[in-house]
Design an enzyme around this catalytic site. Structure first.
Site, PDB file in Angstrom:
ATOM      1  N   HIS A 144     -18.102  13.841 -17.758  1.00  0.00           N
ATOM      2  CA  HIS A 144     -18.892  12.933 -18.589  1.00  0.00           C
ATOM      3  C   HIS A 144     -20.073  12.306 -17.846  1.00  0.00           C
ATOM      4  O   HIS A 144     -20.834  11.540 -18.444  1.00  0.00           O
ATOM      5  CB  HIS A 144     -18.006  11.801 -19.122  1.00  0.00           C
ATOM      6  CG  HIS A 144     -16.950  12.257 -20.080  1.00  0.00           C
ATOM      7  ND1 HIS A 144     -17.229  12.839 -21.291  1.00  0.00           N
ATOM      8  CD2 HIS A 144     -15.596  12.202 -19.999  1.00  0.00           C
ATOM      9  CE1 HIS A 144     -16.104  13.131 -21.924  1.00  0.00           C
ATOM     10  NE2 HIS A 144     -15.096  12.767 -21.161  1.00  0.00           N
ATOM     11  N   GLU A 158      -4.028  13.051 -21.424  1.00  0.00           N
ATOM     12  CA  GLU A 158      -4.993  12.500 -22.384  1.00  0.00           C
ATOM     13  C   GLU A 158      -4.659  12.818 -23.838  1.00  0.00           C
ATOM     14  O   GLU A 158      -5.496  12.625 -24.716  1.00  0.00           O
ATOM     15  CB  GLU A 158      -6.394  13.037 -22.070  1.00  0.00           C
ATOM     16  CG  GLU A 158      -6.878  12.722 -20.667  1.00  0.00           C
ATOM     17  CD  GLU A 158      -8.269  13.269 -20.404  1.00  0.00           C
ATOM     18  OE1 GLU A 158      -9.222  12.475 -20.498  1.00  0.00           O
ATOM     19  OE2 GLU A 158      -8.404  14.478 -20.133  1.00  0.00           O
ATOM     20  N   ASP A 181      -9.329   8.831 -24.347  1.00  0.00           N
ATOM     21  CA  ASP A 181      -8.895  10.077 -24.964  1.00  0.00           C
ATOM     22  C   ASP A 181      -7.485   9.948 -25.532  1.00  0.00           C
ATOM     23  O   ASP A 181      -7.214  10.381 -26.655  1.00  0.00           O
ATOM     24  CB  ASP A 181      -8.930  11.214 -23.939  1.00  0.00           C
ATOM     25  CG  ASP A 181     -10.324  11.770 -23.737  1.00  0.00           C
ATOM     26  OD1 ASP A 181     -10.810  12.467 -24.639  1.00  0.00           O
ATOM     27  OD2 ASP A 181     -10.925  11.500 -22.688  1.00  0.00           O
TER      28      ASP A 181
END
Length: 264
Positions: A54, A157, A183
């Site tokens: 990310h 996640e 997540d």
């Protein structure tokens, strides 16, 4: 007079500390700035997590972040974009002390990824010595140590990963079960709500699995107070925000204080 030359950062120090149950605190790096990484290392974090999933930059960041953090004795763990063999191998060749694997939903998926982190005959990681991990050919013995020195952080996640946490923790080569709060909470249907019963239960399940198999458990929190709370609960591999969120929070706090006091 012969100058004293600095030795390389001990790549196995972090993995050994984690495996013996030591508590450590790090932060994520997402700004694609080696200078910001250096600031975080100088601040005293135990490890830095370079985020290629990310974050704002790409794999080339590893080249610059690893040495600047290492100059302060701080190892760099890298969250890869994918568990593809070539991606993880390049990161490790560039001197990463460990790998964070995102979106691992099953033990079979983790088992396959672990193969890519080990040299033959135990895995299928490509072999070379003309890289940073082997001190550019000066330390070929690093190949013999690598399989044991690499820290492997598996992200939990999803609900599927929580259900498989015990099986994942039982795998040889897994060092840390790491919760991705955003997540996981989204997958559980309680976006961002870390107090929801479903989320709390999931954390308890993962923590229990880690303890059963002697694995460290970690997660990402927003600030120091939250980190202290999680450490007290038995989480030992805790990340406090990121370079970007820490900067933004400090900036907003300073600005708010200036405006509030200045208007008084």
């Amino acid at each position: 007079m012969t100058a004293t030359r600095p030795g390389p950062l001990d790549h196995g120090a972090l993995s050994r500390a984690v495996r013996r149950g030591a508590t450590s605190i790090g932060t994520f790096l997402g700004t694609a700035s080696a200078v910001t990484a250096e600031v975080c290392a100088a601040s005293g974090f135990d490890w830095l997590l370079l985020d290629l999933e990310h974050g704002s930059g790409g794999e080339e960041q590893v080249r610059d972040v690893v040495p600047v953090a290492g100059a302060y004795g701080v190892p760099t763990v890298v969250r890869v974009e994918t568990d593809a063999r070539i991606r993880m191998g390049r990161v490790l060749d560039n001197g990463a002390a460990g790998i964070m694997l995102p979106r691992m939903d099953s033990a079979s998926q983790v088992r396959e990824a672990l193969r890519h982190l080990r040299f033959p005959p135990h895995g299928d990681r490509g072999v070379a010595t003309y890289n940073r991990a082997c001190r550019f050919g000066l330390d070929p013995g690093a190949l013999d140590r690598a399989d044991e020195e690499i820290l492997v952080v598996v992200q939990i996640e999803s609900a599927a990963a929580v259900a498989a946490a015990d099986e994942i923790a039982a795998l040889d080569g897994v060092d840390v079960l790491f919760i991705g709060p955003r997540d996981l909470s989204h997958d559980l249907g309680v976006p961002g709500d870390t107090t929801a019963p479903a989320f709390v239960e999931a954390l308890e399940t993962v923590l229990a699995a880690g303890k059963r198999h002697g694995r460290a458990c970690g997660l990402l929190v927003n600030d120091g107070a939250a980190a202290a709370e999680r450490l007290a609960q038995g989480w030992t591999f805790v990340a406090i925000g990121s370079d970007a969120t820490l900067l933004a929070a400090a900036s907003r706090s300073a600005l708010g204080r200036a405006r509030q006091d200045g208007a008084a």
